[in-house]
Design an enzyme around this catalytic site. Structure first.
Site, PDB file in Angstrom:
ATOM      1  N   ASP A 494      41.385  28.933  50.269  1.00  0.00           N
ATOM      2  CA  ASP A 494      41.071  30.357  50.200  1.00  0.00           C
ATOM      3  C   ASP A 494      39.643  30.625  50.696  1.00  0.00           C
ATOM      4  OD1 ASP A 494      40.920  32.972  49.518  1.00  0.00           O
ATOM      5  OD2 ASP A 494      41.443  32.704  47.410  1.00  0.00           O
ATOM      6  N   ASP A 557      45.219  40.801  48.745  1.00  0.00           N
ATOM      7  CA  ASP A 557      46.019  40.458  47.565  1.00  0.00           C
ATOM      8  C   ASP A 557      47.037  41.548  47.223  1.00  0.00           C
ATOM      9  OD1 ASP A 557      44.250  38.413  47.573  1.00  0.00           O
ATOM     10  OD2 ASP A 557      43.706  38.575  45.463  1.00  0.00           O
TER      11      ASP A 557
HETATM   12  C1  GLA Z   1      41.904  35.349  46.255  1.00  0.00           C
HETATM   13  C2  GLA Z   1      43.345  35.062  46.657  1.00  0.00           C
HETATM   14  C3  GLA Z   1      44.243  35.150  45.433  1.00  0.00           C
HETATM   15  C4  GLA Z   1      43.765  34.164  44.376  1.00  0.00           C
HETATM   16  C5  GLA Z   1      42.313  34.431  44.028  1.00  0.00           C
HETATM   17  C6  GLA Z   1      41.752  33.353  43.129  1.00  0.00           C
HETATM   18  O1  GLA Z   1      41.750  36.657  45.873  1.00  0.00           O
HETATM   19  O2  GLA Z   1      43.761  35.950  47.657  1.00  0.00           O
HETATM   20  O3  GLA Z   1      45.588  34.894  45.797  1.00  0.00           O
HETATM   21  O4  GLA Z   1      43.949  32.864  44.860  1.00  0.00           O
HETATM   22  O5  GLA Z   1      41.499  34.482  45.196  1.00  0.00           O
HETATM   23  O6  GLA Z   1      40.417  33.580  42.784  1.00  0.00           O
END
Ligand code: GLA
Length: 743
Positions: A494, A557
């Site tokens: 990520d 997200d």
């Molecule tokens: C980002 C990702 C999420 C999750 C969070 C964890 O926002 O897009 O899917 O993994 O980080 O902190």
């Protein structure tokens, strides 16, 4: 004490019916400035030269691309004393500021009223995805009644999108709705397709007030708003004595209805309401005879550990047999778990048999041993959408156990993935170490593997993850080796704080950290599915495969709202041509069941029809399917969504072609996916607010004039159709079909 006295006086007064508009909107008029200064909290600070900004949208999308760090928002608002007068319970001033990404510190006229959504800790470790609701005592001198007030919000964004976006923005004086809890979180139970039951709990959340009044439960048909069932009854409840009400409506047909719960308080005659969709079950119960489900092709690299659990429904015990297994693999005939290692690359056709006392099922399973894995999209569970940073070993084990005990493993669900929140830091050699919530990663993966499941983990190419935990920056090879030692099968990687390393990356810069980790993963003797997460930056779908990704997030997200789901889901056609075996577009994880980004959970706010749309569309899109809910609380409806083999077969189809939008007219969109057997799967979606007829022009499919159509959720043949197939589609719902040339 003040609160208690005012309540005693107030209950003697009589008020008219509640006005649902007893609040001031806070979603307009915001000013914005990058940077950080404590003087920006002061009400008298002159902000007229600040830029205007919209809430509900990230600052990146409003002229501040890639900005991470501090910024301030300010808004001027008059707080009318009429809000106070109109409130029956006068419970305090409530300021709702949506969900702030990531941390915030909020001031009313210079007085701090909240930090990080209520938790203590520095703003830099704030949790996004949490509603910011701040309360201020009505007697607090910071409130300037009937005069200009300034709400100033200091925001810190660690990476990715940032700012004040999504959620509710309003100011109100707390009243009955804030103290009456109409708890509708218990699941609906099904006694046959149209007979349901549900327990509603009424709680009094005010410390001193006893509630009495009338409860009305009304079930309506959303297609014509007609009431199909209704009950009214006197109720009373206090903080220590909640009221439980079990209701059992018989419903006229198999569709979604709306139920409204209304409590009317007897003295104030004010009402509190809650509404939810009543789900309906479409997936038929699996036959007691054995049936082999899931992907027909699985892939592994030569010499790497192999694990595959043959997904079979039907009465237990089931005996498994496999003919043609490549050398190095063996099958546990009792569990159907195939393990071992194949050294010789090749394509192996394995003839699998599953039998029980009622019958026998057979199927060919292709095992591809070569340089590619993830031949079909991953199916499993991820901790983020339910547990957020509160994930722990116990919660992960509970999910793995539920995957087996609820039977999902019999439909092809495989991965158990830990998202952010497991990391502690590094030991003296620089090895990543798990925190106290994960006492022994190796033991955890052994347990998960013993169930025939696979285990995933999460990291960031930056120094920190999105949750502020240790990332892999400059430790990539060491981390990959640790994951391999721990028995990890999946890595979600990520971007987040990598923006600190490269704040304005060009294409090569966007690709670089993923190439580095790819090389590290290539250096270990284990198949680790590589899941890129960088929210779609630089049109990642065009190059995700080239940098060795097995999947890549195409969006920011997701959350459990129709706007999030539909905005993401119905814009995937742009990425569709780039998906295929081994490399998939990832429109983010599923938001059905009990979700909440931890630690507290709620039922998905998607209506039942929106949830059918979610699963249907994600399967058509050949998306990785990662369940995001608390697996130990799977209800009948959610299980029905996740266990329809004819629907899941679209996702796991060996051709690996992602659906495209082939037609749209008004609110109706038709998405179609070519299947390996020459058939076409199609979803007719209704994005409108009313039930509507959807039509699929048969000519668009190029399967001939006369076709046969099967309803996949109901697993029923609908017959032959010429020229067009039409169906009534509920609001935000879907009709999902598979179409073959007529015989
Ligand atoms: C980002 C990702 C999420 C999750 C969070 C964890 O926002 O897009 O899917 O993994 O980080 O902190």
């Amino acid at each position: 004490m003040k609160f208690f006295l005012s309540l005693c006086c107030l209950v003697l007064l009589s008020f008219g019916p509640a006005n649902s508009q007893d609040f001031i909107r806070l979603d307009q008029g915001w000013k914005f400035h990058l940077g950080d200064s404590s003087s920006w909290a002061a009400p008298g600070y002159d902000d007229h030269s600040w830029k205007s900004i919209r809430v509900h949208r990230s600052w990146e999308s409003q002229g501040y691309p890639d900005y991470d760090g501090y910024a301030w928002y300010r808004v001027h608002v008059t707080i009318p004393s009429s809000l106070k007068t109109a409130s029956f319970l006068k419970g305090g001033l409530r300021i709702e500021l949506g969900e702030i990404d990531d941390g915030d510190e909020t001031f009313l006229n210079g007085t701090r009223i909240g930090i990080n959504g209520g938790s203590v800790g520095p703003i830099t470790s704030g949790l996004y995805n949490k509603e910011r609701i701040y309360q201020v005592n009505l007697e607090e001198p910071a409130i300037r009644w009937d005069a200009d007030n300034v709400i100033a919000v200091r925001v810190y964004d660690r990476g990715g999108d940032g700012g004040m976006w999504t959620g509710k923005y309003r100011l109100s004086v707390m009243d009955l709705p804030d103290f009456v809890d109409l708890d509708d979180s218990a699941p609906f139970s099904f006694q046959g397709s149209r007979r349901i039951s549900k327990q509603l709990i009424l709680r009094d959340k005010s410390p001193v007030y006893g509630m009495a009044g009338i409860l009305q439960v009304t079930v309506t048909d959303p297609s014509d708003n007609k009431t199909v069932w209704e009950r009214t009854l006197p109720v009373s409840f206090t903080a220590s004595r909640p009221m439980h009400y079990l209701f059992l409506p018989a419903l006229p047909s198999q569709q979604s209805y709306e139920v409204t719960y209304t409590f009317t308080e007897q003295k104030s005659r004010k009402s509190v309401s809650a509404q939810e969709g009543i789900p309906y079950i479409l997936t038929p119960k699996p036959s007691p005879k054995p049936r082999i489900n899931g992907a027909r092709v699985t892939a592994s690299r030569p010499g790497h550990p192999f694990l595959f659990r043959i997904p079979v429904t039907g009465n237990r015990p089931v005996r498994f047999q496999a003919k043609g297994l490549p050398e190095g693999l063996s099958l546990d005939s009792r569990t159907g778990i195939i393990t071992g290692k194949v050294d010789q690359a090749g394509s192996y056709t394995v003839h699998v048999t599953a039998s029980n006392s009622l019958g026998k099922a057979t199927r060919d399973l292709t095992i591809l041993v070569g340089d590619q894995i993830a031949y079909t999209p991953a199916m499993g569970w991820n901790s983020w959408n339910c547990w957020g940073l509160s994930v722990s070993d116990a919660k992960v084990r509970a999910s793995a156990n539920a995957m087996v005990s609820k039977g999902l493993v019999n439909h092809g669900w495989t991965y158990i993935n830990i998202d952010d929140g497991w990391e502690k830091g590094r030991d003296s050699q620089g090895n990543i170490v798990a925190n106290d919530k994960f006492p022994d990663m190796r033991a955890l993966s052994s347990y998960i593997h013993s169930l025939g499941l696979k285990m995933g983990i999460y990291s960031s190419p930056g120094p920190k993850t999105c949750g502020g935990y240790t990332g892999s920056y400059q430790h990539e090879a060491r981390d990959a080796a640790t994951y391999a030692r721990w028995g990890i099968d999946y890595l979600k990687y990520d971007w987040c704080s990598y923006s600190e390393i490269d704040p304005h990356p060009d294409l090569a810069g966007l690709q670089k950290p993923y190439r580095v980790m790819r090389a590290a993963l290539d250096g270990v003797d284990r198949d680790i599915l590589f899941s890129l997460c960088q929210y779609g930056m630089g049109a990642v779908w065009k190059w995700g495969a080239e940098v060795g990704g097995n999947s890549w997030r195409t969006t920011g997200d997701i959350n459990d709202s129709w706007s999030s789901l539909s905005t993401i889901g119905f814009h995937q056609n742009i990425c569709a041509p780039y998906a295929g075996p081994g490399h998939w577009n990832d429109p983010d994880m599923l938001v059905v069941g009990r979700v909440g980004w931890g630690p507290s959970l709620h039922n998905s706010r998607l209506t039942p029809d929106e949830q059918y749309t979610h699963i249907s569309l994600w399967c058509l899109l050949s998306a990785p399917l990662l369940i995001g809910c608390d697996m130990s609380q799977l209800d009948d409806f959610t299980l029905n969504l996740l266990s329809n083999d004819e629907v899941l077969a679209l996702d796991q189809d060996a051709l690996g072609r992602e659906a495209n939008r082939i037609d749209s007219s008004g609110d109706i969109q038709v998405w179609a996916k070519p299947m390996a057997d020459g058939s076409i799967a199609a979803g007719l979606f209704n994005l409108g607010d009313q039930m509507e007829k959807g039509t699929l022009p048969i000519g668009l499919l190029r399967l001939g004039d006369l076709v046969q159509v099967r309803d996949l959720w109901r697993q029923k043949d609908l017959g032959n159709f010429r020229d067009a197939f039409s169906a009534m589609i509920p609001s935000h719902g879907v009709v999902l079909v598979r179409i073959w040339p007529a015989k």
